[in-house]
Design an enzyme around this catalytic site. Structure first.
Site, PDB file in Angstrom:
ATOM      1  CG  ASP A 132      -0.426  -0.138   2.503  1.00 16.23           C
ATOM      2  OD1 ASP A 132       0.812  -0.224   2.617  1.00 16.23           O
ATOM      3  OD2 ASP A 132      -1.201  -0.141   3.496  1.00 16.23           O
ATOM      4  CB  SER A 133       4.569   1.721  -0.437  1.00 17.63           C
ATOM      5  OG  SER A 133       4.695   0.540  -1.216  1.00 17.63           O
ATOM      6  CD  GLU A 177       0.821  -1.600   8.057  1.00 19.09           C
ATOM      7  OE1 GLU A 177       0.528  -0.800   8.987  1.00 19.09           O
ATOM      8  OE2 GLU A 177       1.198  -1.222   6.936  1.00 19.09           O
ATOM      9  CD  GLU A 180       8.320  -0.310   7.023  1.00 23.86           C
ATOM     10  OE1 GLU A 180       7.331  -1.025   6.753  1.00 23.86           O
ATOM     11  OE2 GLU A 180       8.515   0.815   6.501  1.00 23.86           O
TER      12      GLU A 180
HETATM   13  O1  KIV Z   1       3.578  -1.053   1.445  1.00 27.13           O
HETATM   14  C1  KIV Z   1       4.735  -1.507   1.310  1.00 27.13           C
HETATM   15  O2  KIV Z   1       5.405  -1.322   0.301  1.00 27.13           O
HETATM   16  C2  KIV Z   1       5.260  -2.309   2.408  1.00 27.13           C
HETATM   17  C3  KIV Z   1       6.722  -2.637   2.378  1.00 27.13           C
HETATM   18  C4  KIV Z   1       7.546  -1.442   2.595  1.00 27.13           C
HETATM   19  C5  KIV Z   1       7.055  -3.732   3.321  1.00 27.13           C
HETATM   20  O3  KIV Z   1       4.556  -2.656   3.294  1.00 27.13           O
END
Ligand code: KIV
Length: 286
Positions: A56-57, A126, A192
């Site tokens: 979700d980045s 998460e 993380e």
């Molecule tokens: O959303 C994302 O890209 C992530 C990674 C940074 C682990 O959760």
């Protein structure tokens, strides 16, 4: 780079969750990279990346938001489906977005969409102890789950963007959460932004792989964000390594294109199609 075992047809065998668990047993490190669209998925797959994470980045690096919080389940389904269409071998894992898994039933519905509509093989969520019943429920229904501990971006306003687990209490809590997620059936856990030695200690105590980002070299695997790794983000975090400066390369290519159009150099005949002169004359009534 991971060299794929060949399936009988000669095509590389798709990566399974069992493969990741066997990498852990063999102490064989592997890599995960985020991907958000079909061309990225095809490139990463061709390069041999065993796992693609539709993170979700996406919210920040593709959609331009400040955080991951505005990302919707529809966003995740659409981008995950594109990634699935682009890959042939890599395992595809998609993030459950913010507030899409607040109860076990919501988690089933959201993960169900990602698996049935988009075709991903697993979901990531998460959180530690509080998420354990949800993880157990998903796994019991046949939905593979990747956990995510340490800095959890969906809680950024609560915990702040900083290294987690630096004191006795929070370090101990992280270990307990990791063990609880493993016991609930998670097949891997992203760690993380936690201290390297803590990540290594957690990794040694788990039978499932840990996937580090800003958690040092002692994790079983690493994950990097596509834009950070390839030099597409203006400034990458300290834990990222820019393996190429594709942003610069792309800007150079676009500059060259603009210049050629302005100078009348592009397109040429080779880029154009033809029509017989008499057809054109009749069409124009000449
Ligand atoms: O959303 C994302 O890209 C992530 C990674 C940074 C682990 O959760």
């Amino acid at each position: 780079m991971y060299a794929a075992p060949k399936a009988q047809s000669g095509a590389p065998k798709p990566i399974s969750i069992g493969d990741l668990l066997s990498f852990k047993r063999q102490a064989r490190k592997f890599s995960v990279i985020t991907a958000y669209d079909v061309s990225a998925a095809a490139i990463a797959d061709r390069a041999g990346a065993p796992v693609l994470l539709v993170g979700d980045s996406l919210g920040m690096v593709v959609l331009g938001y400040e955080t991951t919080l505005p990302v919707t389940l529809d966003d995740m389904v659409r981008h995950s489906a594109a990634v699935v269409r682009g890959r042939t071998r890599a395992l595809v894992v998609a993030d459950l977005p913010f507030l899409s898994y607040s109860t076990p039933d919501m988690a089933v519905a959201s993960a169900g969409r990602l698996m049935q509509e988009a075709g991903v093989q697993a979901v990531k969520l998460e959180g530690g102890g509080v998420m354990v019943p949800t993880v157990r429920h998903l796994v019991q229904l046949g939905i593979p789950v990747m956990g995510h501990l340490g800095y959890t971006p969906q809680s950024t306003h609560q915990i702040g963007l900083k290294v987690q687990g630096k004191d006795i209490e929070t370090a101990r809590q992280l270990l307990q959460d990791a063990l609880a997620l493993e016991a609930a059936g998670a097949f891997a856990i992203v760690l993380e932004l936690i201290p390297a030695l803590l990540a290594e200690a957690i990794s040694k105590r788990l039978t499932i792989p840990t996937i580090g980002i800003g958690a040092g070299p002692g994790c079983d695997a690493q994950v990097q964000v596509w834009h950070d790794l390839l030099g597409l983000s203006p400034h990458a975090p300290r834990h990222a390594k820019r393996f190429a400066e594709l942003g610069e390369l792309m800007a150079d290519a676009i500059r060259a294109y603009c210049e050629e159009v302005e100078a009348g150099v592009f397109p040429t005949e080779a880029n154009s199609s033809r029509i017989h002169a008499d057809v054109l004359e009749s069409a124009l009534g000449e």
